[in-house]
Design a protein around this motif. Structure first.
Motif, mmCIF file in Angstrom:
data_model
loop_
_atom_site.group_PDB
_atom_site.id
_atom_site.type_symbol
_atom_site.label_atom_id
_atom_site.label_comp_id
_atom_site.label_asym_id
_atom_site.label_seq_id
_atom_site.Cartn_x
_atom_site.Cartn_y
_atom_site.Cartn_z
ATOM 1 N N GLY A 160 43.410 16.467 -33.183
ATOM 2 C CA GLY A 160 42.324 17.251 -32.613
ATOM 3 C C GLY A 160 42.794 18.540 -31.987
ATOM 4 O O GLY A 160 41.989 19.410 -31.654
ATOM 5 N N PRO A 170 36.104 9.880 -29.806
ATOM 6 C CA PRO A 170 35.271 10.603 -30.776
ATOM 7 C C PRO A 170 33.863 10.913 -30.302
ATOM 8 O O PRO A 170 33.298 11.951 -30.663
ATOM 9 C CB PRO A 170 35.273 9.679 -31.994
ATOM 10 N N CYS A 176 32.116 11.600 -35.972
ATOM 11 C CA CYS A 176 33.523 11.479 -35.565
ATOM 12 C C CYS A 176 33.949 10.021 -35.422
ATOM 13 O O CYS A 176 35.057 9.655 -35.804
ATOM 14 C CB CYS A 176 33.746 12.229 -34.256
ATOM 15 N N THR A 225 34.364 8.460 -38.871
ATOM 16 C CA THR A 225 35.538 9.028 -39.529
ATOM 17 C C THR A 225 36.820 8.435 -38.966
ATOM 18 O O THR A 225 37.725 8.028 -39.714
ATOM 19 C CB THR A 225 35.549 10.554 -39.373
ATOM 20 N N VAL A 235 33.132 14.291 -28.740
ATOM 21 C CA VAL A 235 33.316 15.487 -29.563
ATOM 22 C C VAL A 235 32.017 15.900 -30.241
ATOM 23 O O VAL A 235 31.735 17.092 -30.400
ATOM 24 C CB VAL A 235 34.431 15.253 -30.601
ATOM 25 N N ASP A 236 31.201 14.923 -30.666
ATOM 26 C CA ASP A 236 29.999 15.247 -31.445
ATOM 27 C C ASP A 236 28.730 14.625 -30.861
ATOM 28 O O ASP A 236 27.789 14.321 -31.594
ATOM 29 C CB ASP A 236 30.173 14.812 -32.898
ATOM 30 N N PRO A 255 33.549 19.433 -34.179
ATOM 31 C CA PRO A 255 33.619 18.144 -34.887
ATOM 32 C C PRO A 255 34.332 18.215 -36.233
ATOM 33 O O PRO A 255 35.097 17.301 -36.569
ATOM 34 C CB PRO A 255 32.146 17.756 -35.038
ATOM 35 N N TYR A 265 38.105 18.234 -35.683
ATOM 36 C CA TYR A 265 38.524 16.916 -35.184
ATOM 37 C C TYR A 265 38.617 15.924 -36.334
ATOM 38 O O TYR A 265 39.610 15.200 -36.483
ATOM 39 C CB TYR A 265 37.527 16.432 -34.138
ATOM 40 N N LYS A 266 37.603 15.882 -37.192
ATOM 41 C CA LYS A 266 37.569 14.897 -38.279
ATOM 42 C C LYS A 266 38.627 15.196 -39.342
ATOM 43 O O LYS A 266 39.244 14.264 -39.876
ATOM 44 C CB LYS A 266 36.164 14.848 -38.889
#
Length: 766
Positions: free
Chosen positions: A535, A570, A583, A586, A573-574, A543, A546-547
């Motif tokens: 990340g 996660p 996230c 994923t 983040v989203d 996002p 990050y993914k």
């Protein structure tokens, strides 16, 4: 260090003296090598032997395929410590011989030889395979020398050298099309040709030419490697001062390096591992997901519990939870004591977390610095455990921690005290240690406890003794193969104390690429295991970044979620996107995939350790050295021998990657692509280009496996990809010991007697 102004002139204020000829050749005291006396002007009369400098070059066989070359100006210069710990597993037996001919003298060490021209008034040393004369690299006219700065006007000035710097240098030839790689965890261009590289550990982040891990070893596409045998500052001009040479220089009177012959990168790295050591084995649990609190975030016991419970609820197994800096009280870093306001019962909390099954292991952040606000500073200062200035004061500064002192690991009592502090952490349930920092070690106005230590040499070497001490403390508590570090600084030999991570990167696609280049370069410097801040460390990753980072981060040998001032769970983040493209989904998919890959990964880890190879990130040139394109690839990597991964850097989900010769199979779809060639694909967040090499037998955990540690021979899936006669995959147990193998013979999978339970055999392609 640049000594010249263009090809012809010395740089302003620099005086250069070159070895101009080999005047005399004698055997070294060992009787196995040769010593060359090289004056700095051509000797045409007896009078020419007066009033000039000479350079001695000693060429010694080290072991099969390896020669050492030591260049010295003044032999009387003191040999200061510390030195690299070479041949930690013992020096292997080897054969060597010296051959004298009419026009040359050759010293051979098994498969590698050096031939010195005996032609009058000539300086030429060629390094070549013993079985042939095609040079790997050479030392030619005006390629070995010494330099003074400022330049002197009379030799009498050298009576007082206190204000004159003396350098020694060598320039090995850089052949047409040759590329140079390695030199530690370097984040710039993968091919170092055209670069100036300063081997001096620095805390410079991933977007600079500085490096946390400076390793004085480089690998050439021409089939050899060079290891510079000193921990002091080494400066390299790689096709940058002279376009056709690699210049190695340092301040001092002698320069020693080893040349290691391959001819393949695998063989070069194997020989480098003999010289400086192999990685320690790492336990299977360490391959699972590590979750960190992040650096400057606010957290307490409730926060930690919520993170781990949230991950469990989302079916994302966390193997290791990491408490970063603020498990300690502010201004008291690093005193090894949990902040009792935020963590009133750390031993109980750790015990409960493990009992509840939300995490298996716990890691804490440490460093070798003591802020003066901590009570341990006074204790360490009173007992002489801290580095001092030359006037007797403790060395302190306000960089990082207020009034910070540095633990002096040249003091055996300080080492014992530090280990005692670590043992108190182990007593409350801490299983592994993040050994942060160790780069900003002063080299001026300092006096180490061990007075034989040269402060310049200690700057880089400190990383070795710091990580060695902590690693061995973990081994003593938990067992030889159960010790795990998360180290940032390193030098040559530090690969013996796994593992390391890539330092402070931004949350951008460019930083992803920087980090990958760093991991590839470190892998070509003898390090088997490596990780990265998934990340990105700095900033707030959107996002999509990050993914994408999660995808390739879970294909590194080790995988940790970590940030600076924002969390990396996660759902933060989203906004807790619960869709299959979110996230959390994923991260779950990629964590589960790594769990399924464990029979393959853990078997590959053992062979990586044995061969001195990177597990992942493994540069493509290690597996495909005969493919010129493989030496240029810095946006993809191999995971072990048989899996090729290409991260996605574009927000539009597109990616370009290269496949070497052969039929490659998409791991996810079974689609086959034939190389060599470049390909373009578009990927959802659940996939990236992950291709299986032809002639592969791949052992996976069962479908739906989510554990990192399990029986890697039971209920497994064995896949065959264009397997040919002799294809083989090792089967290992939880300790890394080989317990069998599956292979391909006479058109069938063999070795199934080593498999247990409800295993599956799948011929994907034949």
């Amino acid at each position: 260090m640049r000594f010249r102004d263009g090809q012809w002139l010395p740089a302003e204020g620099v005086q250069i003296e070159f070895a101009e000829e080999v005047y005399r050749t004698t055997e070294t005291p060992s009787g196995k090598g040769i010593s060359l006396l090289c004056p700095t002007r051509k000797i045409r009369s007896r009078g020419d032997t007066l009033n000039l400098s000479t350079i001695s070059i000693d060429i010694e066989p080290a072991f099969d395929g390896c020669l050492s070359v030591e260049t010295t100006h003044w032999q009387g210069a003191a040999r200061r410590t510390p030195d690299f710990d070479l041949f930690p597993d013992g020096r292997p037996d080897f054969s060597s011989h010296i051959t004298k001919g009419e026009t040359s003298t050759t010293v051979s060490s098994g498969t590698l030889s050096a031939t010195i021209s005996r032609k009058q008034h000539t300086f030429e040393i060629s390094f070549h395979p013993t079985s042939g004369k095609k040079a790997l690299t050479t030392l030619l006219n005006r390629s070995v020398g010494l330099a003074y700065t400022p330049a002197t006007t009379t030799p009498m000035q050298l009576a007082d050298m206190r204000n004159i710097k003396h350098y020694i240098f060598t320039q090995t030839t850089l052949s047409v099309g040759e590329s140079i790689h390695g030199l530690g965890e370097r984040f710039g261009a993968f091919n170092k040709v055209g670069q100036r590289v300063d081997l001096w550990n620095s805390d410079g982040g991933t977007s600079s030419d500085q490096a946390y891990k400076n390793i004085s070893f480089w690998l050439s596409s021409r089939g050899y490697g060079v290891f510079v045998d000193t921990p002091q500052r080494v400066e390299l001009e790689i096709g940058s001062e002279r376009c056709c040479r690699v210049q190695t220089s340092l301040e001092g009177q002698r320069l020693k390096w080893y040349l290691l012959y391959g001819p393949t990168p695998r063989e070069v790295l194997a020989r480098y591992a003999v010289l400086t050591g192999r990685a320690g084995q790492v336990p299977a649990w360490s391959f699972g997901l590590w979750l960190s609190t992040s650096f400057t975030t606010s957290y307490d016991e409730k926060t930690v519990n919520s993170f781990l419970e949230g991950m469990k609820a989302r079916d994302i197994p966390v193997e290791v939870f990491h408490f970063d800096c603020f498990w300690l009280k502010a201004f008291q870093w690093c005193d090894f004591v949990f902040d009792d306001e935020m963590f009133p019962d750390p031993k109980g909390q750790i015990s409960r977390l493990k009992a509840e099954g939300v995490v298996k292991k716990v890691c804490v952040w440490t460093n070798p610095y003591l802020g003066q606000a901590s009570p341990v500073f006074a204790e360490a200062a009173a007992k002489g455990y801290l580095l001092k200035r030359k006037n007797g004061d403790i060395f302190q500064w306000d960089l990082w921690q207020t009034g910070m002192g540095i633990v002096d690991f040249t003091n055996p009592a300080a080492c014992d005290w530090y280990v005692g502090c670590l043992n108190k952490l182990f007593d409350i349930g801490v299983d592994c240690i993040k050994t942060d920092f160790g780069e900003r070690i002063p080299s001026r106005d300092v006096q180490w406890f061990d007075s034989s230590v040269d402060p310049d040499r200690m700057h880089n070497y400190y990383a070795f003794i710091y990580n060695k001490l902590v690693y061995e403390a973990l081994q003593n508590r938990y067992g030889k193969n159960e010790a795990v570090l998360f180290a940032r600084s390193a030098t040559a030999g530090s690969q013996r104390f796994p593992l390391t991570w890539g330092g402070d990167c931004e949350s951008t696609p460019e930083a992803m690429a920087e980090s990958i280049r760093g991991g590839l370069s470190l892998g070509l410097s003898g390090f088997s295991f490596w990780s990265v801040d998934i990340g990105g460390f700095e900033g707030y990753p959107p996002p999509w970044i990050y993914k994408r980072w999660v995808a390739w981060g879970l294909l590194c040998s080790h995988s940790r979620l970590h940030g600076s001032n924002s969390y990396r769970v996660p759902w933060t983040v989203d906004d807790d996107d619960k869709s299959e493209e979110g996230c959390s989904a994923t991260l779950r998919k990629w964590t589960h995939l790594k769990a399924r890959l464990m029979p393959y990964l853990f078997a590959q880890a053992q062979s990586a350790v044995k061969g001195g190879l990177p597990l992942s990130l493994r540069a493509m040139c290690v597996e495909f050295p005969e493919d010129p394109t493989a030496w240029t690839l810095d946006r993809q990597f191999m995971v072990g021998d048989s899996l090729l991964a290409a991260p996605v850097f574009e927000e539009d989900n597109t990616v370009e990657f290269y496949l070497p010769r052969g039929k490659w199979t998409n791991f996810f779809t079974g689609e086959v692509k034939s190389g060599p060639g470049w390909f373009s694909e578009t990927h959802s967040f659940a996939t990236l280009p992950l291709y299986v090499r032809p002639n592969t037998i791949l052992v996976l955990g069962k479908d739906g496996e989510t554990r990192t540690v399990y029986d890697y021979t039971t209920d497994v899936e064995v896949r065959s990809y264009f397997a040919e006669e002799g294809a083989r995959a090792a089967l290992v147990d939880g300790g890394g010991r080989e317990v069998g193998a599956v292979g391909f013979k006479d058109g069938e999978i063999i070795g199934k007697d080593a498999l247990k339970g409800d295993y599956k055999i799948v011929v994907v392609n034949s």
